[in-house]
Design a protein around this motif. Structure first.
Motif, mmCIF file in Angstrom:
data_model
loop_
_atom_site.group_PDB
_atom_site.id
_atom_site.type_symbol
_atom_site.label_atom_id
_atom_site.label_comp_id
_atom_site.label_asym_id
_atom_site.label_seq_id
_atom_site.Cartn_x
_atom_site.Cartn_y
_atom_site.Cartn_z
ATOM 1 N N PHE A 345 0.820 -1.213 0.000
ATOM 2 C CA PHE A 345 0.000 0.000 0.000
ATOM 3 C C PHE A 345 0.853 1.262 0.000
ATOM 4 C CE2 PHE A 345 -4.409 0.448 -0.169
ATOM 5 C CZ PHE A 345 -4.752 1.707 0.309
ATOM 6 N N GLU A 346 1.756 1.364 -0.969
ATOM 7 C CA GLU A 346 2.717 2.461 -1.006
ATOM 8 C C GLU A 346 2.019 3.828 -0.913
ATOM 9 O OE1 GLU A 346 4.907 1.713 -4.536
ATOM 10 O OE2 GLU A 346 5.600 -0.234 -3.839
ATOM 11 N N GLU A 347 1.563 4.332 -2.034
ATOM 12 C CA GLU A 347 0.879 5.614 -2.055
ATOM 13 C C GLU A 347 -0.624 5.408 -1.988
ATOM 14 O OE1 GLU A 347 2.218 8.882 -2.688
ATOM 15 O OE2 GLU A 347 4.212 8.109 -2.276
ATOM 16 N N GLY A 348 -1.050 4.168 -1.849
ATOM 17 C CA GLY A 348 -2.468 3.855 -1.907
ATOM 18 C C GLY A 348 -2.747 3.116 -3.196
ATOM 19 N N ALA A 349 -3.159 1.879 -3.097
ATOM 20 C CA ALA A 349 -3.332 1.048 -4.288
ATOM 21 C C ALA A 349 -4.614 1.413 -5.019
ATOM 22 C CB ALA A 349 -3.360 -0.424 -3.898
ATOM 23 N N GLU A 350 -4.508 1.580 -6.327
ATOM 24 C CA GLU A 350 -5.663 1.735 -7.194
ATOM 25 C C GLU A 350 -5.876 0.422 -7.938
ATOM 26 O OE1 GLU A 350 -6.471 6.123 -8.757
ATOM 27 O OE2 GLU A 350 -4.660 5.253 -9.591
ATOM 28 N N LEU A 351 -7.029 0.300 -8.556
ATOM 29 C CA LEU A 351 -7.235 -0.846 -9.420
ATOM 30 C C LEU A 351 -6.420 -0.678 -10.686
ATOM 31 C CD1 LEU A 351 -11.074 -1.555 -9.263
ATOM 32 C CD2 LEU A 351 -9.272 -2.295 -7.720
ATOM 33 N N ALA A 352 -6.009 -1.799 -11.275
ATOM 34 C CA ALA A 352 -5.360 -1.770 -12.580
ATOM 35 C C ALA A 352 -6.367 -1.331 -13.642
ATOM 36 C CB ALA A 352 -4.799 -3.151 -12.912
ATOM 37 N N HIS A 353 -5.848 -0.867 -14.776
ATOM 38 C CA HIS A 353 -6.703 -0.305 -15.825
ATOM 39 C C HIS A 353 -7.821 -1.247 -16.245
ATOM 40 C CE1 HIS A 353 -3.134 2.402 -17.254
ATOM 41 N NE2 HIS A 353 -3.514 2.652 -16.018
ATOM 42 N N TYR A 354 -7.465 -2.497 -16.450
ATOM 43 C CA TYR A 354 -8.454 -3.484 -16.902
ATOM 44 C C TYR A 354 -9.645 -3.511 -15.963
ATOM 45 C CZ TYR A 354 -10.439 -8.142 -17.812
ATOM 46 O OH TYR A 354 -11.287 -9.189 -18.076
ATOM 47 N N PHE A 355 -9.384 -3.518 -14.672
ATOM 48 C CA PHE A 355 -10.466 -3.632 -13.696
ATOM 49 C C PHE A 355 -11.201 -2.311 -13.502
ATOM 50 C CE2 PHE A 355 -7.352 -6.958 -12.837
ATOM 51 C CZ PHE A 355 -8.173 -8.075 -12.896
ATOM 52 N N ARG A 356 -10.513 -1.196 -13.674
ATOM 53 C CA ARG A 356 -11.214 0.092 -13.624
ATOM 54 C C ARG A 356 -12.255 0.188 -14.739
ATOM 55 N NH1 ARG A 356 -6.317 4.481 -12.991
ATOM 56 N NH2 ARG A 356 -4.843 2.958 -12.158
ATOM 57 N N PHE A 357 -11.858 -0.214 -15.946
ATOM 58 C CA PHE A 357 -12.802 -0.151 -17.069
ATOM 59 C C PHE A 357 -13.956 -1.132 -16.882
ATOM 60 C CE2 PHE A 357 -9.217 1.605 -19.849
ATOM 61 C CZ PHE A 357 -9.723 2.890 -19.807
ATOM 62 N N LYS A 358 -13.674 -2.285 -16.275
ATOM 63 C CA LYS A 358 -14.761 -3.230 -16.025
ATOM 64 C C LYS A 358 -15.769 -2.663 -15.025
ATOM 65 C CE LYS A 358 -14.153 -7.683 -15.654
ATOM 66 N NZ LYS A 358 -14.970 -8.172 -16.777
ATOM 67 N N GLU A 359 -15.301 -1.870 -14.087
ATOM 68 C CA GLU A 359 -16.224 -1.221 -13.156
ATOM 69 C C GLU A 359 -17.197 -0.318 -13.902
ATOM 70 O OE1 GLU A 359 -14.062 -0.869 -8.838
ATOM 71 O OE2 GLU A 359 -13.518 0.637 -10.341
ATOM 72 N N VAL A 360 -16.679 0.467 -14.848
ATOM 73 C CA VAL A 360 -17.554 1.350 -15.624
ATOM 74 C C VAL A 360 -18.532 0.536 -16.456
ATOM 75 C CG1 VAL A 360 -17.641 3.146 -17.404
ATOM 76 C CG2 VAL A 360 -15.795 3.166 -15.704
ATOM 77 N N PHE A 361 -18.031 -0.489 -17.134
ATOM 78 C CA PHE A 361 -18.868 -1.291 -18.023
ATOM 79 C C PHE A 361 -20.007 -1.955 -17.264
ATOM 80 C CE2 PHE A 361 -20.031 -5.130 -20.361
ATOM 81 C CZ PHE A 361 -20.167 -4.646 -21.666
ATOM 82 N N HIS A 362 -19.699 -2.502 -16.081
ATOM 83 C CA HIS A 362 -20.700 -3.228 -15.296
ATOM 84 C C HIS A 362 -21.431 -2.337 -14.290
ATOM 85 C CE1 HIS A 362 -19.680 -7.216 -16.839
ATOM 86 N NE2 HIS A 362 -18.413 -6.864 -16.768
ATOM 87 N N GLU A 363 -21.017 -1.072 -14.209
ATOM 88 C CA GLU A 363 -21.693 -0.088 -13.361
ATOM 89 C C GLU A 363 -21.667 -0.457 -11.876
ATOM 90 O OE1 GLU A 363 -25.448 1.297 -14.951
ATOM 91 O OE2 GLU A 363 -24.923 0.571 -16.951
#
Length: 483
Positions: A345-363
């Protein structure tokens, strides 16, 4: 019948190697072609060369890109530490043209994603789809970071990067220079464009660790930040490019193969300098092909983008840091959906790009969801698992009806619109010119890119407000233009 593989290597049994997580995953079987044979034996067949590249690239990248340095030392010693086999370099390999092509292709890959992501972002009407906009913007900024870091790698091996020439411009629609079956293009924010972005960022691994149930996650926090005969020399640009086109399907796999080639050329450079083969990582970390001017490196304090970490490159360790960042941000790190190991958890973990876009797609967001129905006994789930956490509201109708893959020629009948499109392309050219100047050693020029990014949005929205016909509006074309 397949030719018998020669110079077999026994799998080393030292405790460090046996206990390594990556070596358990990518352990060399007893019938594998040795790395020494792969590099120096002119009698191996093309089929054996291909199989050897597949095996050793998985091992080398699996170890070094996961910081398994001790295990890599054990592997390298097992490959090169035996009695002299008599195998010596049989071909003069000019690594610079090969790395220039492969690294410029990496720049093209990164560049190819930026205009589609920006187009979708700019097409979202102000005041709508705030979370989706934040996600797309964060990914676009990180792709720009990736492009700059690949330039750092090129400068480290004394190859001048090029980002602003006509041949460096993506032409849409296009296929990425990988073994893929989908096209990338410029289109408005929609389920279709997000599905394409998911395909672009697809991980090479089929499984990922399921996120833990965290019901109190605040979604807003997620966005806080040739002498030999041709037939015996397979280490040629043509052969290596052909191998990639047939065997590499994802961006992450491309970086794995590129990294393996860099390590191979560094090993060969070490042999030429010392007359012996390296036995550990320390011996190949510095020198060799790393002859570039450190003064051309873009360093963290000179990069004003947000999201991710910029790494300067002067050694092989720097290349490892760059590729870890690029791969982690794209497809996830350490078998997780995050861009870094969330336990650190260096600077705070974000989701990887693939999973960020899946969040948008699946709402829906991933965090806070229940993934037990998708998990195996080891807590792993398919990467295709949809997010089941808190809702992520998306209004798919709140975007401009932009013509798909517009061209400046589409606006020829409307002089005012044509000029608007031309001015957008000039601004984008100036942005790339600023990056080009920066990677040539004028790092302060990078500051201008921020100004150009702001100007691009305004110009793009102006275009998207202009009707072309009864069904579609104009849009940015991202075409090369003279200033």
């Amino acid at each position: 019948m397949r030719q018998r593989l020669i110079n077999k290597t026994e799998e080393p049994q030292q405790p460090v190697l046996k206990g390594s997580k990556m070596m358990e995953r990518n352990a060399l079987v007893s019938e594998a072609l040795s790395l020494q044979s792969l590099l120096f034996d002119p009698t191996i067949s093309r089929e054996d060369w291909k199989e050897g590249v597949k095996q050793h690239s998985k091992t080398v990248t699996g170890l070094l890109l996961n910081d398994e340095i001790e295990a890599f030392d054990q592997y390298l010693s097992a490959q090169f530490g035996s009695a002299d086999s008599g195998l010596k370099p049989t071909a003069k390999i000019d690594y610079k043209p090969i790395l220039q092509h492969l690294l410029q292709t990496a720049i093209l890959i990164e560049h190819s994603t930026i205009p589609p992501y920006l187009t979708a972002l700019y097409s979202i009407k102000d005041g709508t789809n705030t979370l989706a906009s934040q996600i797309i913007r964060s990914v676009a900024v990180e792709e720009m970071l990736h492009l700059i870091m690949v330039c750092n790698v090129m400068n480290a091996v004394d190859i001048q990067p090029s980002v602003n020439k006509p041949q460096n411009y993506p032409v849409y629609p296009m296929k990425l220079p990988l073994n893929v079956d989908f096209y990338v293009g410029l289109e408005t924010f929609s389920a279709n464009s997000i599905a394409t972005f998911i395909a672009i960022e697809s991980p090479g691994t089929p499984l990922v660790k399921a996120p833990e149930y965290e019901p109190e996650v605040d979604a807003r926090l997620m966005f806080a930040k040739g002498d030999a005969k041709p037939e015996t020399n397979f280490w040629t640009l043509e052969n290596m490019e052909g191998f990639i086109q047939q065997n590499v399907r994802t961006i992450g796999e491309y970086y794995d193969m590129l990294f393996f080639y860099i390590v191979v050329f560094q090993i060969i450079a070490y042999y030429k300098e010392h007359g012996t083969l390296p036995q550990n990582f320390k011996e190949i970390n510095t020198g060799g092909i790393f002859t570039g001017d450190p003064g051309k490196q873009i360093r963290p304090e000179q990069y004003y983008g947000s999201g991710g970490k910029l790494h300067a490159v002067e050694t092989l360790s720097g290349v490892i840091a760059v590729f870890q960042e690029i791969k982690g941000q794209g497809e996830g790190a350490d078998d997780t959906i995050f861009d870094v190991d969330p336990s650190q958890f260096e600077e705070g973990a974000e989701l990887a790009h693939y999973f960020r876009f899946k969040e948008v797609f699946h709402e829906h967001f991933y965090l806070g969801g229940n993934y037990e129905p998708f998990m195996d006994e080891n807590g792993m789930m398919p990467v295709t698992t949809p997010p089941t956490g808190k809702p992520l509201p998306v209004d798919w109708n709140a975007s401009y009806p932009m013509k798909q893959n517009p061209k400046l020629s589409d606006y020829a009948g409307n002089p005012e619109l044509y000029q608007q499109g031309l001015e957008f392309n000039k601004t984008y050219r100036r942005l790339l010119d600023a990056i080009q100047s920066a990677v040539e050693g004028n790092q302060r020029e990078l500051e201008k890119s921020v100004m150009y990014m702001y100007a691009l949005k305004d110009q793009a929205v102006d275009l998207m407000n202009q009707p072309l016909d009864s069904q579609s509006n104009a849009g940015p074309t991202f075409e090369y233009t003279n200033l």
